[in-house]
Design a protein around this motif. Structure first.
Motif, PDB file in Angstrom:
ATOM      1  N   ASP A  76      -4.353  94.603  55.718  1.00  0.00           N
ATOM      2  CA  ASP A  76      -4.973  94.342  57.024  1.00  0.00           C
ATOM      3  C   ASP A  76      -4.295  93.184  57.740  1.00  0.00           C
ATOM      4  OD1 ASP A  76      -6.749  96.408  56.737  1.00  0.00           O
ATOM      5  OD2 ASP A  76      -8.427  95.169  56.068  1.00  0.00           O
ATOM      6  N   PHE A  77      -3.881  92.163  56.976  1.00  0.00           N
ATOM      7  CA  PHE A  77      -3.203  91.026  57.586  1.00  0.00           C
ATOM      8  C   PHE A  77      -1.888  91.472  58.221  1.00  0.00           C
ATOM      9  CE2 PHE A  77      -0.233  87.389  57.296  1.00  0.00           C
ATOM     10  CZ  PHE A  77      -0.911  86.496  58.126  1.00  0.00           C
ATOM     11  N   TYR A  78      -1.144  92.320  57.525  1.00  0.00           N
ATOM     12  CA  TYR A  78       0.097  92.854  58.078  1.00  0.00           C
ATOM     13  C   TYR A  78      -0.154  93.570  59.406  1.00  0.00           C
ATOM     14  CZ  TYR A  78       3.879  96.209  58.761  1.00  0.00           C
ATOM     15  OH  TYR A  78       4.869  96.974  59.313  1.00  0.00           O
ATOM     16  N   LEU A  79      -1.192  94.399  59.455  1.00  0.00           N
ATOM     17  CA  LEU A  79      -1.516  95.122  60.686  1.00  0.00           C
ATOM     18  C   LEU A  79      -1.903  94.166  61.811  1.00  0.00           C
ATOM     19  CD1 LEU A  79      -3.587  98.081  59.185  1.00  0.00           C
ATOM     20  CD2 LEU A  79      -1.270  98.206  60.123  1.00  0.00           C
ATOM     21  N   GLU A  80      -2.667  93.143  61.473  1.00  0.00           N
ATOM     22  CA  GLU A  80      -3.076  92.160  62.489  1.00  0.00           C
ATOM     23  C   GLU A  80      -1.861  91.417  63.048  1.00  0.00           C
ATOM     24  OE1 GLU A  80      -5.992  91.653  63.780  1.00  0.00           O
ATOM     25  OE2 GLU A  80      -7.303  92.804  62.458  1.00  0.00           O
ATOM     26  N   ILE A  81      -0.945  91.047  62.174  1.00  0.00           N
ATOM     27  CA  ILE A  81       0.269  90.362  62.620  1.00  0.00           C
ATOM     28  C   ILE A  81       1.092  91.270  63.533  1.00  0.00           C
ATOM     29  CG2 ILE A  81       2.530  89.529  61.848  1.00  0.00           C
ATOM     30  CD1 ILE A  81       0.418  87.446  61.471  1.00  0.00           C
TER      31      ILE A  81
ATOM     32  N   THR B 185       4.300  88.021  78.544  1.00  0.00           N
ATOM     33  CA  THR B 185       2.897  87.756  78.222  1.00  0.00           C
ATOM     34  C   THR B 185       2.623  86.266  78.342  1.00  0.00           C
ATOM     35  OG1 THR B 185       2.931  89.610  76.661  1.00  0.00           O
ATOM     36  CG2 THR B 185       1.090  88.074  76.486  1.00  0.00           C
ATOM     37  N   ASP B 186       1.506  85.907  78.962  1.00  0.00           N
ATOM     38  CA  ASP B 186       1.216  84.498  79.174  1.00  0.00           C
ATOM     39  C   ASP B 186       0.854  83.817  77.853  1.00  0.00           C
ATOM     40  OD1 ASP B 186      -1.974  84.231  78.979  1.00  0.00           O
ATOM     41  OD2 ASP B 186      -1.492  86.092  80.037  1.00  0.00           O
ATOM     42  N   PRO B 187       1.129  82.518  77.730  1.00  0.00           N
ATOM     43  CA  PRO B 187       0.907  81.811  76.459  1.00  0.00           C
ATOM     44  C   PRO B 187      -0.551  81.786  76.029  1.00  0.00           C
ATOM     45  CG  PRO B 187       1.483  80.277  78.229  1.00  0.00           C
ATOM     46  CD  PRO B 187       1.742  81.648  78.755  1.00  0.00           C
ATOM     47  N   GLU B 188      -1.492  81.799  76.965  1.00  0.00           N
ATOM     48  CA  GLU B 188      -2.904  81.781  76.600  1.00  0.00           C
ATOM     49  C   GLU B 188      -3.303  83.058  75.870  1.00  0.00           C
ATOM     50  OE1 GLU B 188      -1.744  81.157  79.652  1.00  0.00           O
ATOM     51  OE2 GLU B 188      -1.992  78.964  79.656  1.00  0.00           O
ATOM     52  N   THR B 189      -2.774  84.197  76.321  1.00  0.00           N
ATOM     53  CA  THR B 189      -3.071  85.476  75.654  1.00  0.00           C
ATOM     54  C   THR B 189      -2.550  85.471  74.224  1.00  0.00           C
ATOM     55  OG1 THR B 189      -3.049  86.716  77.736  1.00  0.00           O
ATOM     56  CG2 THR B 189      -2.651  87.969  75.716  1.00  0.00           C
ATOM     57  N   LEU B 190      -1.328  84.977  74.035  1.00  0.00           N
ATOM     58  CA  LEU B 190      -0.748  84.932  72.699  1.00  0.00           C
ATOM     59  C   LEU B 190      -1.511  83.958  71.799  1.00  0.00           C
ATOM     60  CD1 LEU B 190       3.000  85.016  73.746  1.00  0.00           C
ATOM     61  CD2 LEU B 190       1.778  86.806  72.498  1.00  0.00           C
TER      62      LEU B 190
ATOM     63  N   TRP C  53      -3.373  85.018  68.194  1.00  0.00           N
ATOM     64  CA  TRP C  53      -3.157  84.398  66.881  1.00  0.00           C
ATOM     65  C   TRP C  53      -4.480  83.869  66.331  1.00  0.00           C
ATOM     66  CZ3 TRP C  53       1.154  85.439  64.521  1.00  0.00           C
ATOM     67  CH2 TRP C  53       2.378  85.523  65.207  1.00  0.00           C
ATOM     68  N   ALA C  54      -5.247  83.193  67.190  1.00  0.00           N
ATOM     69  CA  ALA C  54      -6.511  82.599  66.747  1.00  0.00           C
ATOM     70  C   ALA C  54      -7.500  83.662  66.294  1.00  0.00           C
ATOM     71  CB  ALA C  54      -7.121  81.762  67.878  1.00  0.00           C
ATOM     72  N   ALA C  55      -7.444  84.843  66.906  1.00  0.00           N
ATOM     73  CA  ALA C  55      -8.377  85.910  66.559  1.00  0.00           C
ATOM     74  C   ALA C  55      -8.199  86.364  65.113  1.00  0.00           C
ATOM     75  CB  ALA C  55      -8.201  87.091  67.508  1.00  0.00           C
ATOM     76  N   ILE C  56      -6.970  86.313  64.600  1.00  0.00           N
ATOM     77  CA  ILE C  56      -6.748  86.701  63.196  1.00  0.00           C
ATOM     78  C   ILE C  56      -7.465  85.719  62.272  1.00  0.00           C
ATOM     79  CG2 ILE C  56      -5.035  87.164  61.405  1.00  0.00           C
ATOM     80  CD1 ILE C  56      -2.983  87.705  63.566  1.00  0.00           C
ATOM     81  N   THR C  57      -7.290  84.440  62.549  1.00  0.00           N
ATOM     82  CA  THR C  57      -7.924  83.409  61.717  1.00  0.00           C
ATOM     83  C   THR C  57      -9.445  83.513  61.787  1.00  0.00           C
ATOM     84  OG1 THR C  57      -6.043  81.926  62.082  1.00  0.00           O
ATOM     85  CG2 THR C  57      -8.091  80.929  61.339  1.00  0.00           C
ATOM     86  N   THR C  58      -9.970  83.734  62.982  1.00  0.00           N
ATOM     87  CA  THR C  58     -11.422  83.865  63.148  1.00  0.00           C
ATOM     88  C   THR C  58     -11.956  85.079  62.401  1.00  0.00           C
ATOM     89  OG1 THR C  58     -11.326  82.805  65.326  1.00  0.00           O
ATOM     90  CG2 THR C  58     -13.267  84.145  64.839  1.00  0.00           C
ATOM     91  N   LYS C  59     -11.241  86.182  62.484  1.00  0.00           N
ATOM     92  CA  LYS C  59     -11.673  87.408  61.798  1.00  0.00           C
ATOM     93  C   LYS C  59     -11.715  87.199  60.287  1.00  0.00           C
ATOM     94  CE  LYS C  59     -10.714  92.386  61.634  1.00  0.00           C
ATOM     95  NZ  LYS C  59      -9.855  93.481  62.182  1.00  0.00           N
TER      96      LYS C  59
ATOM     97  N   VAL D 285      -0.871  82.227  59.527  1.00  0.00           N
ATOM     98  CA  VAL D 285      -0.926  82.406  60.978  1.00  0.00           C
ATOM     99  C   VAL D 285      -0.351  81.176  61.688  1.00  0.00           C
ATOM    100  CG1 VAL D 285      -2.479  82.527  62.969  1.00  0.00           C
ATOM    101  CG2 VAL D 285      -2.809  84.066  61.032  1.00  0.00           C
ATOM    102  N   ALA D 286      -0.720  79.999  61.228  1.00  0.00           N
ATOM    103  CA  ALA D 286      -0.223  78.764  61.859  1.00  0.00           C
ATOM    104  C   ALA D 286       1.291  78.679  61.781  1.00  0.00           C
ATOM    105  CB  ALA D 286      -0.870  77.547  61.201  1.00  0.00           C
ATOM    106  N   LEU D 287       1.855  79.037  60.616  1.00  0.00           N
ATOM    107  CA  LEU D 287       3.302  78.995  60.447  1.00  0.00           C
ATOM    108  C   LEU D 287       3.982  80.022  61.350  1.00  0.00           C
ATOM    109  CD1 LEU D 287       5.865  78.026  59.023  1.00  0.00           C
ATOM    110  CD2 LEU D 287       5.356  79.647  57.165  1.00  0.00           C
ATOM    111  N   ALA D 288       3.438  81.241  61.392  1.00  0.00           N
ATOM    112  CA  ALA D 288       4.033  82.293  62.220  1.00  0.00           C
ATOM    113  C   ALA D 288       3.976  81.923  63.698  1.00  0.00           C
ATOM    114  CB  ALA D 288       3.308  83.621  61.983  1.00  0.00           C
ATOM    115  N   GLU D 289       2.829  81.437  64.153  1.00  0.00           N
ATOM    116  CA  GLU D 289       2.694  81.074  65.560  1.00  0.00           C
ATOM    117  C   GLU D 289       3.682  79.971  65.939  1.00  0.00           C
ATOM    118  OE1 GLU D 289      -0.695  79.769  68.837  1.00  0.00           O
ATOM    119  OE2 GLU D 289      -1.171  79.676  66.697  1.00  0.00           O
TER     120      GLU D 289
END
Length: 502
Positions: free
Chosen positions: A94-99, A68-73, A77-83, A50-54
């Protein structure tokens, strides 16, 4: 889109490298181990990818915060890591779908995730596709190619394995990227898509739902009779072959995409299903010249140009068609910008068909006040004026449009409408009339999951008045296809266009 012949004369300093199976994988990557969609990633692996992709999208994508505003993005990204941390890991599927869910927030049709190569190969081993073709008409799932299922063309699919088709569509629709706010253009990717192998229902459904080798399809016939049909699912290669069963199947390559027909003594019909001219390239003028020669020699005054199946493609085909439609030089874009020339730290994870773009020379660009870089005209074909062809068509032009129009086809439609050159008939388009993000694209492969992601390099700017940003192009005469018309074999938009040239 970069033109390889023109780039060879510029300041890019490494050799032109076209894609091949042998070079698609980064040299730094080891051969992929065996895995499937259920293989687990640890929270640490997810966080790393996630860090690399972001970082890559934030640094490279020229339209990253366009809609889209940067805060939303950042939160997405952070929501994937938290999940992943909360549930102590995440499957590759599931990771593919989240991305993919995050990438749709960027609102760019060229921005999407691809299955890891091994999962993609499984689609030709594991049967997950329905053995038929269907499309959405008036938000109803209508069978277009029943093949050998016992169904009929025009039957309506109500449910698959007891799951209502409307609920299935609602679940996968947010995973289909669109340009700007053209939500209606998701329709074209729900049931059939080359980008998402088989369309969103099959492509994402194989990861979302428990797919069995056979499926129960609940349908309603044209007279309202309801029944269930049990079918055996098929692999992707066989699903692709079903397209050849239709007489009017749209072409995948430009060389096969052109259809021409004379209409009476004064009119003609020209269909161009795609501008894709890189898989099996031809010289566009070699296909167009005989047609436009005939229009001129025969003195035909009216031309119906059908672009409804055209989702875009190559600049050379787009520019060639444009040259026959105007009597003065026009520009398909006024500027082409990249966000950065510095890909340091990302190079080993990036691939593109022209390797010079990974470490480009600044000599091919002009730096702007906002920190972006504009491509110089000798590098980028799209910002060069298109000169009118000597055998161009100067008469009345009617253009048929649909929600499948995006990218290069939407750009041409926008130019035709903005310059009042044509009357548009059909459906509201997708795409961005003010300029899309596309052109040369990078493929980012994140190492832990091996998920691949497309990152456009260039944002194009159009200088056209009368368009609302991110809203597609409204035709002059809105004439959508109805279920009743499809079942009757009629074409209301084409019939309306013919009425305009009588």
């Amino acid at each position: 889109m970069f033109n390889s012949k023109m780039i060879a004369t510029t300041a890019f300093v490494t050799a032109l490298a076209l894609p091949s199976a042998s070079c698609a994988q980064s040299k730094s990557q080891a051969p992929e181990p065996e895995y499937d969609a259920t293989t687990m990633l640890t929270p640490t692996q997810v966080a790393s990818d996630v860090a690399l992709a972001e970082e890559a999208y934030e640094r490279i994508h020229p339209g990253y915060i366009r809609y889209t505003d940067p805060e939303t993005l950042k939160a997405a990204w952070a929501a994937i890591t938290t999940k992943a941390a909360t549930q102590k890991g995440m499957t590759i599927g599931d990771f593919y779908l989240e991305i993919q869910n995050v990438l749709t927030l960027i609102r760019c049709d060229h921005t999407k995730a691809e299955l890891p190569s091994q999962l993609a190969k499984e689609r030709n081993v594991t049967p997950v596709y329905l053995p038929l073709r269907w499309t959405l008409i008036e938000d109803r799932a209508i069978v277009t190619i029943p093949a050998e299922t016992g169904l009929n063309r025009g039957d309506e699919i109500l449910a698959i394995d007891g799951r209502p088709i409307a609920e299935m569509i609602a679940e996968v629709a947010p995973l289909i990227p669109v340009d700007g706010y053209t939500e209606w253009s998701r329709r074209s990717g729900v049931s059939e898509s080359l980008e998402f192998r088989g369309g969103a229902i099959d492509h994402f459904g194989a990861l979302l739902w428990d797919i069995k080798p056979s499926a129960t399809v609940s349908i309603a016939t044209a007279d309202g009779t309801k029944r269930d049909v049990v079918v055996d699912r098929i692999i992707h290669k066989k699903w692709t072959a079903l397209g050849k069963l239709a007489d009017d199947a749209p072409a995948a390559n430009f060389k096969d995409a052109i259809g021409f027909e004379r209409l009476g003594n004064q009119s003609a019909y020209l269909k161009v299903d795609t501008f894709v001219n890189y898989r099996d390239p031809v010289k566009p003028k070699a296909l167009f010249d005989p047609i436009f020669d005939a229009l001129k020699e025969e003195g035909r005054e009216n031309l119906i140009l059908d672009l409804r199946e055209n989702g875009g493609g190559s600049t050379d085909a787009q520019r060639a068609l444009t040259s026959y439609l105007f009597d003065k030089p026009v520009k398909l874009a006024t500027d082409a910008r990249v966000k950065t020339l510095n890909h340091k730290g990302l190079e080993e994870h990036l691939w593109t068909w022209d390797k010079r773009a990974i470490n480009p020379s600044a000599l091919g660009f002009r730096k702007n006040d906002d920190g972006t870089y504009s491509l110089r005209s000798f590098v980028e074909d799209l910002i060069k004026p298109v000169k009118p062809a000597k055998n161009g068509f100067r008469g009345k032009l009617i253009v048929l449009t649909s929600d499948s129009n995006s990218s290069a086809s939407a750009t041409l439609v926008a130019l035709l409408k903005g310059s009042e050159r044509a009357i548009l008939v059909g459906e509201k388009t997708g795409g961005s009339p003010d300029g899309n993000t596309g052109g040369l694209q990078f493929t980012l492969t994140v190492p832990e999951s091996r998920v691949r992601m497309r990152i456009p390099m260039i944002r194009y700017f159009n200088d056209l008045k009368g368009f609302e940003s991110g809203q597609g192009i409204m035709p002059d005469k809105v004439i959508p296809l109805s279920v009743d018309a499809f079942r009757a074999g009629s074409d209301p938009a084409l019939e309306a266009a013919k009425a305009l040239v009588k």
